[in-house]
Design a protein around this motif. Structure first.
Motif, PDB file in Angstrom:
ATOM      1  N   ALA A  97       0.827  -1.210   0.000  1.00 59.21           N
ATOM      2  CA  ALA A  97       0.000   0.000   0.000  1.00 59.21           C
ATOM      3  C   ALA A  97       0.861   1.259   0.000  1.00 59.21           C
ATOM      4  O   ALA A  97       0.564   2.224  -0.722  1.00 59.21           O
ATOM      5  CB  ALA A  97      -0.934  -0.003   1.202  1.00 59.21           C
ATOM      6  N   GLU A  98       1.923   1.274   0.780  1.00 61.01           N
ATOM      7  CA  GLU A  98       2.801   2.448   0.832  1.00 61.01           C
ATOM      8  C   GLU A  98       3.525   2.654  -0.492  1.00 61.01           C
ATOM      9  O   GLU A  98       3.707   3.795  -0.936  1.00 61.01           O
ATOM     10  CB  GLU A  98       3.794   2.290   1.986  1.00 61.01           C
ATOM     11  N   ASN A  99       3.941   1.559  -1.133  1.00 58.66           N
ATOM     12  CA  ASN A  99       4.551   1.679  -2.461  1.00 58.66           C
ATOM     13  C   ASN A  99       3.567   2.291  -3.453  1.00 58.66           C
ATOM     14  O   ASN A  99       3.923   3.185  -4.223  1.00 58.66           O
ATOM     15  CB  ASN A  99       5.005   0.304  -2.963  1.00 58.66           C
ATOM     16  N   LEU A 100       2.320   1.838  -3.419  1.00 52.15           N
ATOM     17  CA  LEU A 100       1.319   2.367  -4.340  1.00 52.15           C
ATOM     18  C   LEU A 100       1.043   3.842  -4.077  1.00 52.15           C
ATOM     19  O   LEU A 100       0.887   4.636  -5.009  1.00 52.15           O
ATOM     20  CB  LEU A 100       0.026   1.562  -4.234  1.00 52.15           C
ATOM     21  N   ASP A 101       1.017   4.210  -2.803  1.00 55.74           N
ATOM     22  CA  ASP A 101       0.783   5.617  -2.474  1.00 55.74           C
ATOM     23  C   ASP A 101       1.913   6.500  -2.997  1.00 55.74           C
ATOM     24  O   ASP A 101       1.676   7.624  -3.459  1.00 55.74           O
ATOM     25  CB  ASP A 101       0.642   5.782  -0.958  1.00 55.74           C
ATOM     26  N   LEU A 102       3.151   6.003  -2.939  1.00 54.83           N
ATOM     27  CA  LEU A 102       4.284   6.776  -3.452  1.00 54.83           C
ATOM     28  C   LEU A 102       4.214   6.921  -4.973  1.00 54.83           C
ATOM     29  O   LEU A 102       4.673   7.920  -5.527  1.00 54.83           O
ATOM     30  CB  LEU A 102       5.600   6.114  -3.056  1.00 54.83           C
ATOM     31  N   HIS A 107      -4.985  11.352  -6.749  1.00 54.34           N
ATOM     32  CA  HIS A 107      -5.607  10.903  -5.504  1.00 54.34           C
ATOM     33  C   HIS A 107      -5.146   9.489  -5.183  1.00 54.34           C
ATOM     34  O   HIS A 107      -5.304   8.582  -6.009  1.00 54.34           O
ATOM     35  CB  HIS A 107      -7.128  10.955  -5.628  1.00 54.34           C
ATOM     36  N   PRO A 108      -4.584   9.237  -3.983  1.00 52.31           N
ATOM     37  CA  PRO A 108      -4.052   7.905  -3.673  1.00 52.31           C
ATOM     38  C   PRO A 108      -5.082   6.796  -3.781  1.00 52.31           C
ATOM     39  O   PRO A 108      -4.763   5.695  -4.247  1.00 52.31           O
ATOM     40  CB  PRO A 108      -3.538   8.066  -2.236  1.00 52.31           C
ATOM     41  N   ASP A 109      -6.324   7.051  -3.348  1.00 52.22           N
ATOM     42  CA  ASP A 109      -7.340   5.995  -3.406  1.00 52.22           C
ATOM     43  C   ASP A 109      -7.661   5.619  -4.850  1.00 52.22           C
ATOM     44  O   ASP A 109      -7.813   4.448  -5.181  1.00 52.22           O
ATOM     45  CB  ASP A 109      -8.612   6.445  -2.687  1.00 52.22           C
ATOM     46  N   ALA A 110      -7.762   6.615  -5.718  1.00 56.38           N
ATOM     47  CA  ALA A 110      -8.037   6.340  -7.123  1.00 56.38           C
ATOM     48  C   ALA A 110      -6.872   5.587  -7.764  1.00 56.38           C
ATOM     49  O   ALA A 110      -7.077   4.665  -8.564  1.00 56.38           O
ATOM     50  CB  ALA A 110      -8.305   7.646  -7.871  1.00 56.38           C
ATOM     51  N   ALA A 111      -5.648   5.982  -7.395  1.00 58.03           N
ATOM     52  CA  ALA A 111      -4.471   5.300  -7.927  1.00 58.03           C
ATOM     53  C   ALA A 111      -4.441   3.844  -7.469  1.00 58.03           C
ATOM     54  O   ALA A 111      -4.120   2.943  -8.251  1.00 58.03           O
ATOM     55  CB  ALA A 111      -3.204   6.021  -7.477  1.00 58.03           C
ATOM     56  N   ARG A 112      -4.784   3.623  -6.213  1.00 58.07           N
ATOM     57  CA  ARG A 112      -4.794   2.254  -5.698  1.00 58.07           C
ATOM     58  C   ARG A 112      -5.844   1.424  -6.438  1.00 58.07           C
ATOM     59  O   ARG A 112      -5.591   0.263  -6.787  1.00 58.07           O
ATOM     60  CB  ARG A 112      -5.070   2.263  -4.194  1.00 58.07           C
ATOM     61  N   ASP A 113      -7.016   2.007  -6.688  1.00 59.73           N
ATOM     62  CA  ASP A 113      -8.064   1.286  -7.420  1.00 59.73           C
ATOM     63  C   ASP A 113      -7.581   0.909  -8.818  1.00 59.73           C
ATOM     64  O   ASP A 113      -7.834  -0.208  -9.293  1.00 59.73           O
ATOM     65  CB  ASP A 113      -9.324   2.146  -7.524  1.00 59.73           C
ATOM     66  N   ALA A 123      -4.225  -7.218  -4.112  1.00 54.33           N
ATOM     67  CA  ALA A 123      -5.212  -6.754  -3.127  1.00 54.33           C
ATOM     68  C   ALA A 123      -5.033  -7.384  -1.743  1.00 54.33           C
ATOM     69  O   ALA A 123      -5.048  -6.679  -0.732  1.00 54.33           O
ATOM     70  CB  ALA A 123      -6.622  -6.981  -3.654  1.00 54.33           C
ATOM     71  N   PRO A 124      -4.837  -8.715  -1.635  1.00 52.83           N
ATOM     72  CA  PRO A 124      -4.658  -9.294  -0.297  1.00 52.83           C
ATOM     73  C   PRO A 124      -3.270  -9.043   0.305  1.00 52.83           C
ATOM     74  O   PRO A 124      -3.013  -9.451   1.441  1.00 52.83           O
ATOM     75  CB  PRO A 124      -4.885 -10.790  -0.531  1.00 52.83           C
ATOM     76  N   LEU A 125      -2.408  -8.367  -0.437  1.00 52.13           N
ATOM     77  CA  LEU A 125      -1.023  -8.164   0.011  1.00 52.13           C
ATOM     78  C   LEU A 125      -0.743  -6.723   0.421  1.00 52.13           C
ATOM     79  O   LEU A 125       0.411  -6.376   0.684  1.00 52.13           O
ATOM     80  CB  LEU A 125      -0.056  -8.553  -1.122  1.00 52.13           C
ATOM     81  N   LEU A 126      -1.759  -5.882   0.494  1.00 60.66           N
ATOM     82  CA  LEU A 126      -1.555  -4.457   0.718  1.00 60.66           C
ATOM     83  C   LEU A 126      -0.768  -4.157   1.983  1.00 60.66           C
ATOM     84  O   LEU A 126       0.008  -3.194   2.033  1.00 60.66           O
ATOM     85  CB  LEU A 126      -2.904  -3.728   0.754  1.00 60.66           C
ATOM     86  N   ARG A 127      -0.943  -4.957   3.019  1.00 52.87           N
ATOM     87  CA  ARG A 127      -0.258  -4.703   4.284  1.00 52.87           C
ATOM     88  C   ARG A 127       1.084  -5.414   4.384  1.00 52.87           C
ATOM     89  O   ARG A 127       1.797  -5.252   5.376  1.00 52.87           O
ATOM     90  CB  ARG A 127      -1.153  -5.112   5.459  1.00 52.87           C
ATOM     91  N   LEU A 143       5.367  -2.782 -11.884  1.00 50.27           N
ATOM     92  CA  LEU A 143       4.741  -2.401 -13.150  1.00 50.27           C
ATOM     93  C   LEU A 143       3.612  -1.399 -12.962  1.00 50.27           C
ATOM     94  O   LEU A 143       3.287  -0.649 -13.891  1.00 50.27           O
ATOM     95  CB  LEU A 143       4.228  -3.646 -13.871  1.00 50.27           C
ATOM     96  N   THR A 144       3.010  -1.357 -11.771  1.00 47.42           N
ATOM     97  CA  THR A 144       1.949  -0.381 -11.543  1.00 47.42           C
ATOM     98  C   THR A 144       2.497   1.043 -11.661  1.00 47.42           C
ATOM     99  O   THR A 144       1.740   1.974 -11.948  1.00 47.42           O
ATOM    100  CB  THR A 144       1.283  -0.564 -10.167  1.00 47.42           C
ATOM    101  N   ARG A 145       3.803   1.217 -11.470  1.00 46.44           N
ATOM    102  CA  ARG A 145       4.401   2.551 -11.627  1.00 46.44           C
ATOM    103  C   ARG A 145       4.162   3.077 -13.036  1.00 46.44           C
ATOM    104  O   ARG A 145       3.831   4.253 -13.234  1.00 46.44           O
ATOM    105  CB  ARG A 145       5.895   2.501 -11.338  1.00 46.44           C
ATOM    106  N   ALA A 146       4.321   2.205 -14.032  1.00 44.49           N
ATOM    107  CA  ALA A 146       4.102   2.628 -15.418  1.00 44.49           C
ATOM    108  C   ALA A 146       2.637   2.947 -15.668  1.00 44.49           C
ATOM    109  O   ALA A 146       2.308   3.863 -16.424  1.00 44.49           O
ATOM    110  CB  ALA A 146       4.566   1.526 -16.369  1.00 44.49           C
ATOM    111  N   LEU A 147       1.738   2.209 -15.021  1.00 50.01           N
ATOM    112  CA  LEU A 147       0.309   2.413 -15.246  1.00 50.01           C
ATOM    113  C   LEU A 147      -0.207   3.660 -14.548  1.00 50.01           C
ATOM    114  O   LEU A 147      -1.138   4.313 -15.033  1.00 50.01           O
ATOM    115  CB  LEU A 147      -0.470   1.186 -14.755  1.00 50.01           C
ATOM    116  N   LEU A 148       0.389   4.017 -13.409  1.00 47.75           N
ATOM    117  CA  LEU A 148      -0.077   5.166 -12.636  1.00 47.75           C
ATOM    118  C   LEU A 148       0.578   6.461 -13.061  1.00 47.75           C
ATOM    119  O   LEU A 148       0.051   7.544 -12.802  1.00 47.75           O
ATOM    120  CB  LEU A 148       0.180   4.927 -11.146  1.00 47.75           C
TER     121      LEU A 148
END
Length: 224
Positions: A97-102, A107-113, A123-127, A143-148
């Motif tokens: 989750a912290e990696n995704l927020d960075l 908006h972090p929630d939209a990026a996470r979605d 999803a089950p690995l966020l923590r 790879l989510t870095r490229a998508l976000l």
């Protein structure tokens, strides 16, 4: 096609070894370009030279015709370049989750979605801390870095590394989607072999010992 970024007569040395020997590459906007070659062919070094993480010993990097050779990697990132390396691509001590927020640029929630829609396996690995993930899970997270990112240039070294065939196929589809409007990114992938399912107009440059050995269109545009 508009050339988004290019290497011109690029030379890179690692100590006494020259990894790129005057390499010329023209990478178009709105196109998937695959750099092919065995280990030691220079494909990873070419990505690093484009990203600015290794300096050129000679030659130039041109971004839409402007010389950015002296521009450091962080400045190229701010300008609109996203580089996903094959190793050390996530923050191992932070949670998923912290990696995704960075990585989020809005908006972090939209990026996470967005990230979890692309890779629901996360999803089950966020923590979980990223360093505890499997190789494939870390790759999906990276790879989510490229998508976000809103980057106009997306460089990915070994995108399918550690992924199952099904997830690799999904990944190529996600990366290919970045080339379509409104983003129309130049997507450059370093691979050992040609991926399946690339869109029409995708290009391949085969490298050998730091030089260009072959260039071709992988999937021709439909006629008419």
């Amino acid at each position: 096609m508009t050339v988004e970024i290019a290497l011109r007569a690029a030379r890179v040395r690692y100590g006494p070894l020259e990894a790129l020997h005057g390499l010329d590459l023209a990478l178009p906007a709105g196109t998937v370009t695959v750099l092919l070659g065995r280990n030691g062919s220079g494909r990873t070094t070419a990505l690093r030279a484009l990203a600015g993480t290794v300096p050129l010993d000679a030659g130039r990097v041109l971004w839409r015709g402007a010389d950015v050779t002296a521009l450091p990697a962080h400045a190229r990132a701010r300008r609109g370049l996203c580089f996903v390396p094959d190793l050390r691509a996530v923050y191992a001590t932070l949670t998923v989750a912290e990696n995704l927020d960075l990585m989020a640029t809005g908006h972090p929630d939209a990026a996470r979605d967005t990230a979890l829609a692309a890779y629901p396996e996360l999803a089950p690995l966020l923590r979980h801390r990223a360093g505890t993930l499997s190789g494939g899970e870390r790759r999906m997270l990276a790879l989510t870095r490229a998508l976000l990112s809103p980057a106009r240039i997306v460089l990915v070294d070994e995108p399918s590394l550690g992924l199952s065939a099904a997830v690799a196929s999904r990944t190529y589809g996600l990366l290919a989607a970045l080339t379509r409007p409104p983003r129309s990114a130049a997507v450059v992938l370093a691979e050992q072999r040609v991926p399946r399912g690339l869109p029409p107009g995708s290009l391949a440059y085969e490298l050998s010992r730091g030089s260009l050995a072959d260039a071709r269109e992988l999937v021709p545009h439909p006629s008419g």
